[in-house]
Scaffold this motif. Structure first.
Motif, PDB file in Angstrom:
ATOM      1  N   ALA A 225       0.823  -1.218   0.000  1.00 35.42           N
ATOM      2  CA  ALA A 225       0.000   0.000   0.000  1.00 35.42           C
ATOM      3  C   ALA A 225       0.853   1.262   0.000  1.00 35.42           C
ATOM      4  N   GLN A 226       2.028   1.215   0.635  1.00 36.92           N
ATOM      5  CA  GLN A 226       2.901   2.393   0.717  1.00 36.92           C
ATOM      6  C   GLN A 226       4.120   2.149  -0.167  1.00 36.92           C
ATOM      7  N   LYS A 227       3.990   2.495  -1.428  1.00 30.28           N
ATOM      8  CA  LYS A 227       5.007   2.143  -2.418  1.00 30.28           C
ATOM      9  C   LYS A 227       6.221   3.085  -2.351  1.00 30.28           C
ATOM     10  N   THR A 228       7.324   2.528  -1.882  1.00 35.45           N
ATOM     11  CA  THR A 228       8.605   3.215  -1.865  1.00 35.45           C
ATOM     12  C   THR A 228       9.668   2.205  -2.267  1.00 35.45           C
ATOM     13  N   TRP A 229      10.838   2.687  -2.659  1.00 33.76           N
ATOM     14  CA  TRP A 229      11.926   1.767  -3.015  1.00 33.76           C
ATOM     15  C   TRP A 229      12.378   0.973  -1.797  1.00 33.76           C
ATOM     16  N   GLU A 234      12.140  -4.444   0.870  1.00 36.03           N
ATOM     17  CA  GLU A 234      11.610  -5.289   1.954  1.00 36.03           C
ATOM     18  C   GLU A 234      10.662  -6.340   1.392  1.00 36.03           C
ATOM     19  N   HIS A 235       9.868  -5.951   0.422  1.00 37.47           N
ATOM     20  CA  HIS A 235       8.912  -6.844  -0.231  1.00 37.47           C
ATOM     21  C   HIS A 235       9.622  -8.047  -0.851  1.00 37.47           C
ATOM     22  N   LEU A 236      10.791  -7.831  -1.429  1.00 29.00           N
ATOM     23  CA  LEU A 236      11.515  -8.895  -2.141  1.00 29.00           C
ATOM     24  C   LEU A 236      12.517  -9.652  -1.277  1.00 29.00           C
ATOM     25  N   PHE A 237      13.044  -8.981  -0.248  1.00 27.70           N
ATOM     26  CA  PHE A 237      14.143  -9.606   0.487  1.00 27.70           C
ATOM     27  C   PHE A 237      13.948  -9.610   2.005  1.00 27.70           C
ATOM     28  N   GLY A 238      12.980  -8.854   2.511  1.00 26.74           N
ATOM     29  CA  GLY A 238      12.817  -8.733   3.953  1.00 26.74           C
ATOM     30  C   GLY A 238      11.968  -9.843   4.551  1.00 26.74           C
ATOM     31  N   MET A 239      12.061  -9.983   5.857  1.00 24.07           N
ATOM     32  CA  MET A 239      11.308 -11.018   6.564  1.00 24.07           C
ATOM     33  C   MET A 239       9.801 -10.814   6.420  1.00 24.07           C
ATOM     34  N   LYS A 240       9.359  -9.565   6.336  1.00 23.76           N
ATOM     35  CA  LYS A 240       7.933  -9.272   6.230  1.00 23.76           C
ATOM     36  C   LYS A 240       7.450  -9.201   4.788  1.00 23.76           C
ATOM     37  N   GLY A 241       8.328  -9.471   3.853  1.00 23.83           N
ATOM     38  CA  GLY A 241       7.942  -9.406   2.450  1.00 23.83           C
ATOM     39  C   GLY A 241       7.339 -10.706   1.966  1.00 23.83           C
ATOM     40  N   SER A 275       4.965  -7.347  -9.603  1.00 21.32           N
ATOM     41  CA  SER A 275       3.609  -7.208  -9.044  1.00 21.32           C
ATOM     42  C   SER A 275       3.515  -6.101  -8.002  1.00 21.32           C
ATOM     43  N   TYR A 276       4.615  -5.828  -7.297  1.00 20.14           N
ATOM     44  CA  TYR A 276       4.591  -4.787  -6.279  1.00 20.14           C
ATOM     45  C   TYR A 276       4.093  -3.460  -6.817  1.00 20.14           C
ATOM     46  N   TRP A 277       4.540  -3.114  -8.026  1.00 21.49           N
ATOM     47  CA  TRP A 277       4.189  -1.823  -8.612  1.00 21.49           C
ATOM     48  C   TRP A 277       2.820  -1.844  -9.298  1.00 21.49           C
TER      49      TRP A 277
END
Length: 280
Positions: A225-229, A234-241, A275-277
């Protein structure tokens, strides 16, 4: 006896509402086990004061979802549970929710029985199980298979999330716990149900066992919902992604048929990169 295991980190308002709804259940043979993984909002203290009957296990903030659920399962197994229900705190079970899950186990003895998700705001069903298509890296949404004229429907699935999954203890005897080492947060639930099916168990979604959900509350959806780089990373590599590439590639390699793996992994990786974008 059902042991309901709920891993939590903060968000006391969700935990309180979930516990109160569980206490209203028509089915009474259950215990609630909350695994508080280092909450800073005094979740454990509030539970002790307001709901002393709830069992609280504490972590130090390093358990994440899989470690939390496993800690609760180990407690349940030590105390002679017949079933373990994995549940998230941001859910609102209907008052006959447990009753409907148990009815499902009587129709399909030995099977894992999942829940139908209902958006708490719109009251519309937003999840009732899926079937994976490895060739296209897509899933078939089973909501269209619901027959509104029938009661007690069980939809057979290929995998299921841990948000509202009733698991007979025999499953743990055969395949062990959730894979905490490989999937510390996301994908451990899908991996677990794939492993269960490979071991000969069946997994179904109960249309009548309905669980209120807050889609906007998940960490993964908040990142989208909060699209930032930064959030994209985080979406691709973070624990919450939820699109974590490391966990996805491990998961697809483990469960996709070998002859479909190259195309499935390629399509799936491409989707996760873009898909994120595209998602709103």
């Amino acid at each position: 006896m059902i042991y309901i295991v709920i891993p939590v980190f903060n968000r006391w308002h969700f935990t309180k509402a979930c516990v109160e709804q569980l206490q209203r259940q028509t089915y009474k043979d259950f215990k609630i086990v909350i695994v508080d993984d280092g909450s800073t909002d005094d979740t454990a203290g509030k539970l002790a004061e307001e709901y002393p009957e709830v069992i609280v296990l504490k972590g130090d903030g390093s358990l994440w979802w899989t470690g939390g659920i496993n800690l609760g399962i180990e407690y349940a197994l030590q105390h002679k549970a017949d079933f373990v229900l994995s549940l998230n705190n941001d859910t609102l079970p209907k008052i006959d929710y447990l009753e409907k899950l148990i009815e499902g186990t009587k129709v399909k003895p030995g099977a894992l029985i999942g829940s139908t998700g209902v958006n708490t705001e719109t009251k519309h069903i937003n999840f009732s199980g899926e079937k994976v298509n490895w060739l296209t890296d897509t899933v078939k949404d089973l909501r269209n298979e619901i027959d509104k004229t029938k009661r007690g429907q069980l939809l057979k699935v290929t995998h299921f999330p841990g948000r509202g999954l009733l698991i007979p203890v025999k499953v743990f005897d055969v395949i062990g716990l959730f894979d905490q080492k490989t999937f510390p947060h996301y994908m451990a639930d899908y991996d677990f149900t794939f492993r269960a099916i490979k071991a000969g168990f069946e997994v179904y979604c109960s249309v009548d066992a309905q669980l209120g959900t807050y889609p906007e509350a998940s960490g993964a959806n908040q990142l989208i919902a909060q699209k930032t780089w930064k959030n994209y990373k985080e979406h691709l590599f973070g624990m919450k992604g939820a699109a974590n590439l490391k966990y996805y590639l491990t998961y697809v390699t483990r469960h996709c048929p070998w002859y479909l793996l190259p195309i499935s992994a390629t399509i799936g990786t491409g989707k996760r990169l873009t898909s994120y974008w595209l998602k709103k």
